[in-house]
Scaffold this motif. Structure first.
Motif, PDB file in Angstrom:
ATOM      1  N   ASN B 186     -19.122  -1.787  -0.413  1.00 13.58           N
ATOM      2  CA  ASN B 186     -18.506  -1.348   0.843  1.00 13.58           C
ATOM      3  C   ASN B 186     -18.053   0.099   0.772  1.00 13.58           C
ATOM      4  O   ASN B 186     -18.128   0.835   1.760  1.00 13.58           O
ATOM      5  CB  ASN B 186     -17.334  -2.263   1.215  1.00 13.58           C
ATOM      6  N   ARG B 187     -17.587   0.483  -0.414  1.00 15.22           N
ATOM      7  CA  ARG B 187     -17.191   1.882  -0.573  1.00 15.22           C
ATOM      8  C   ARG B 187     -18.401   2.786  -0.354  1.00 15.22           C
ATOM      9  O   ARG B 187     -18.333   3.787   0.349  1.00 15.22           O
ATOM     10  CB  ARG B 187     -16.619   2.078  -1.983  1.00 15.22           C
ATOM     11  N   PHE B 190     -19.595   2.337   3.526  1.00  9.89           N
ATOM     12  CA  PHE B 190     -18.708   2.653   4.650  1.00  9.89           C
ATOM     13  C   PHE B 190     -17.621   3.675   4.340  1.00  9.89           C
ATOM     14  O   PHE B 190     -17.019   4.216   5.254  1.00  9.89           O
ATOM     15  CB  PHE B 190     -18.025   1.372   5.151  1.00  9.89           C
ATOM     16  N   GLU B 191     -17.327   3.885   3.065  1.00  5.55           N
ATOM     17  CA  GLU B 191     -16.165   4.707   2.747  1.00  5.55           C
ATOM     18  C   GLU B 191     -16.542   6.043   2.143  1.00  5.55           C
ATOM     19  O   GLU B 191     -15.682   6.763   1.676  1.00  5.55           O
ATOM     20  CB  GLU B 191     -15.239   3.959   1.767  1.00  5.55           C
ATOM     21  N   THR B 192     -17.837   6.330   2.087  1.00  2.00           N
ATOM     22  CA  THR B 192     -18.211   7.579   1.456  1.00  2.00           C
ATOM     23  C   THR B 192     -18.907   8.496   2.442  1.00  2.00           C
ATOM     24  O   THR B 192     -20.005   8.223   2.900  1.00  2.00           O
ATOM     25  CB  THR B 192     -19.114   7.324   0.233  1.00  2.00           C
ATOM     26  N   LYS B 193     -18.216   9.557   2.778  1.00  2.00           N
ATOM     27  CA  LYS B 193     -18.793  10.561   3.660  1.00  2.00           C
ATOM     28  C   LYS B 193     -19.008  11.831   2.866  1.00  2.00           C
ATOM     29  O   LYS B 193     -18.095  12.294   2.196  1.00  2.00           O
ATOM     30  CB  LYS B 193     -17.818  10.911   4.787  1.00  2.00           C
ATOM     31  N   THR B 194     -20.190  12.429   2.981  1.00  2.00           N
ATOM     32  CA  THR B 194     -20.352  13.762   2.418  1.00  2.00           C
ATOM     33  C   THR B 194     -19.603  14.721   3.342  1.00  2.00           C
ATOM     34  O   THR B 194     -19.367  14.431   4.508  1.00  2.00           O
ATOM     35  CB  THR B 194     -21.835  14.164   2.372  1.00  2.00           C
ATOM     36  N   LYS B 195     -19.262  15.879   2.780  1.00  2.00           N
ATOM     37  CA  LYS B 195     -18.580  16.866   3.622  1.00  2.00           C
ATOM     38  C   LYS B 195     -19.470  17.296   4.780  1.00  2.00           C
ATOM     39  O   LYS B 195     -18.990  17.551   5.878  1.00  2.00           O
ATOM     40  CB  LYS B 195     -18.200  18.086   2.788  1.00  2.00           C
ATOM     41  N   ALA B 198     -19.235  14.720   7.414  1.00  2.00           N
ATOM     42  CA  ALA B 198     -17.955  14.844   8.119  1.00  2.00           C
ATOM     43  C   ALA B 198     -18.015  15.978   9.142  1.00  2.00           C
ATOM     44  O   ALA B 198     -17.473  15.871  10.241  1.00  2.00           O
ATOM     45  CB  ALA B 198     -16.825  15.070   7.116  1.00  2.00           C
ATOM     46  N   ARG B 202     -17.731  15.597  13.248  1.00  2.00           N
ATOM     47  CA  ARG B 202     -16.787  16.376  14.072  1.00  2.00           C
ATOM     48  C   ARG B 202     -17.500  16.998  15.263  1.00  2.00           C
ATOM     49  O   ARG B 202     -17.017  16.928  16.391  1.00  2.00           O
ATOM     50  CB  ARG B 202     -16.117  17.459  13.235  1.00  2.00           C
TER      51      ARG B 202
END
Lengths: 315, 315
Positions: B186-187, B190-195, B198, B202
């Protein structure tokens, strides 16, 4: 005295006129625990009441459907999901030294209650409450199942965090079979953003800062940002998980300015750092990967202190 | 011919030299289904191979650990999580008319295979594959459990969507007991975004547009945005759910520009609108609350068409 589920069910079965206390700044797990227990007690024709120092956020209002919550002088006081009496807020004064039973899953529980049922391997306190209600032999109706499911899903980030065990999933399956409306609850808890929250979230992520080789990510929420977006502290609950989502981040800090210019910090970590240790250094507490603390100083000073302590813990 | 799990397990037990096909632009469920089945087949000492028209995104690389995937001339072809042959991409040419077995959970399945095991009430195709492997009597090792868990969690938005049933949760509990590393998966999912993701996120949320009394939310991803952030189409997978998270939105559209200036659209809805109906109006397909379609026109024209059709469906 530490007790087990059987003993806890026995006590609750014997007691009447029970006041149930949730922690201040309430979340889905303390409320789900409280309202499920209240419903179980009232299902056994006992007089029971729930109290929380802060207002219950409107998104949890379905938990209150069809319950009585009238004032009376309690004979017994039960705290649910409350690791330490200070988390009761102003209720601490009246009840802090007379908690007959505490049902909790925080390893950091300060053992303040006469009887303590502590299961620190439960991902959500509602897992324990579910077991107790089953041991009490009360029929679990749809509304109670909704309360318990809410606790499971909110304390695990919708079954996402590594604290989630096969038991958490098994409880969820049972609760859905008992009528819990998982789709509705998750949509309400995780899939519904107001436009003003979306605006706050954008400001928050735009201002993300990185420290210590980008292993620490900091989000800062100021009073000015609340004003600009028409939000308040209640709207910030979903922000802390964003900090540790950036690749490489091991400690995520969300600093929220309070009206008096002091601040609070929510801490999120992965395996490499114990969030409760970091919070503990500043008088706070919580779980291994999610904790919180308060500061009497402004955001910039708190940030400095937190980054310094993070440096120590990241070694 | 429609078959059941027993019959499916019987066929797979009899067959050898099996080619397993995943759908193009692969997700966790088609890959989890494919690799779990591959491992089960190889566990029965059969020759089996997996093929997908697109490269497997690196975040799924743990599924490939320790398997053989050598070329051979297949005697049997099995498609997993593939609703229609066109979703095979260029593999359609070679194998489109010789699929011996299709295991799928899309209600929109076009029944192109000789044998079809269709369970449209399964939230993830991996739920069906799990049943088949159990019926085959193969031991399920940790790696297979990881593959199956990946399908469950990715197709349900981490157990969040209303399609998730008590059976989905029960499967997850069993798989965790079999060794599936839910926290890690799950990390990663769902929990790992590259910069750079991100940054794309935005830009995407900044440009959100609303139509039809704010019941439709549109995110637009242009080639310019890819360039500006150093991302590509593979980075957009997590964007579609953002569209319907805004309060009041019933239809969320994520339009992605392709290199040739045509575009694709991912559709997310709630109960009020069937996403597959909207996608179907433009030759696409999918599930009730998640579907997709392609356009031969530019983004602005596609947006106009989609909003018009949305107006009809929202009545």
């Amino acid at each position: 005295m530490k007790i087990d589920v059987e003993k806890c069910a026995q006590l609750l079965g014997e007691w009447d006129n029970i006041l149930i206390l949730c922690h201040a700044h309430p979340d889905g797990d303390t409320l789900g625990s409280g309202f499920a227990l209240l419903r179980a007690m009232q299902g056994l024709n006992k007089r029971a009441r729930i109290l929380c120092d802060d207002e219950i956020p409107s998104k949890y209002s379905y938990m209150l459907d069809g319950i009585k919550n009238e004032e009376f002088e309690p004979d017994y006081v039960v705290a649910v999901d409350v690791a330490t009496v200070s988390l009761l807020g102003s209720l601490q004064e009246t009840y802090g030294d007379r908690i007959n039973l505490c049902i909790d899953h925080h390893a950091t529980n300060t053992k303040y209650a006469e009887n303590l049922l502590l299961c620190s391997d439960a991902a959500a306190n509602c897992e324990i409450i579910f077991e107790i209600i089953k041991a009490l032999g009360v029929k679990i109706d749809k509304k109670t199942a909704d309360c318990l499911y809410t606790g499971l899903t909110t304390d695990t980030g919708c079954f996402r965090y590594s604290s989630t065990t096969s038991n958490t999933y098994r409880c969820a399956a049972e609760l859905i079979d008992l009528g819990a409306d998982n789709g509705y609850i998750n949509r309400l808890m995780f899939e519904t953003k107001t436009k003003k929250f979306a605006a706050l979230e954008r400001l928050a992520t735009q201002g993300m800062q990185f420290f210590l080789d980008e292993r620490v990510c900091v989000i800062t929420i100021t009073n000015e940002m609340y004003e600009q977006t028409g939000t308040d502290e209640q709207d910030t609950e979903a922000l802390p998980p964003l900090t540790r989502q950036i690749e490489g981040v091991e400690i995520g800090l969300t600093l929220r300015e309070k009206k008096d210019k002091t601040c609070k910090c929510s801490i999120r970590t992965f395996e490499s750092v114990n969030a409760a240790d970091l919070a503990g250094a500043f008088g706070g507490g919580g779980h291994k990967q999610a904790a919180a603390c308060r500061f009497d100083c402004d955001i910039e000073s708190a940030k400095k202190l937190l980054v310094e302590k993070s440096k120590e813990l990241l070694k």
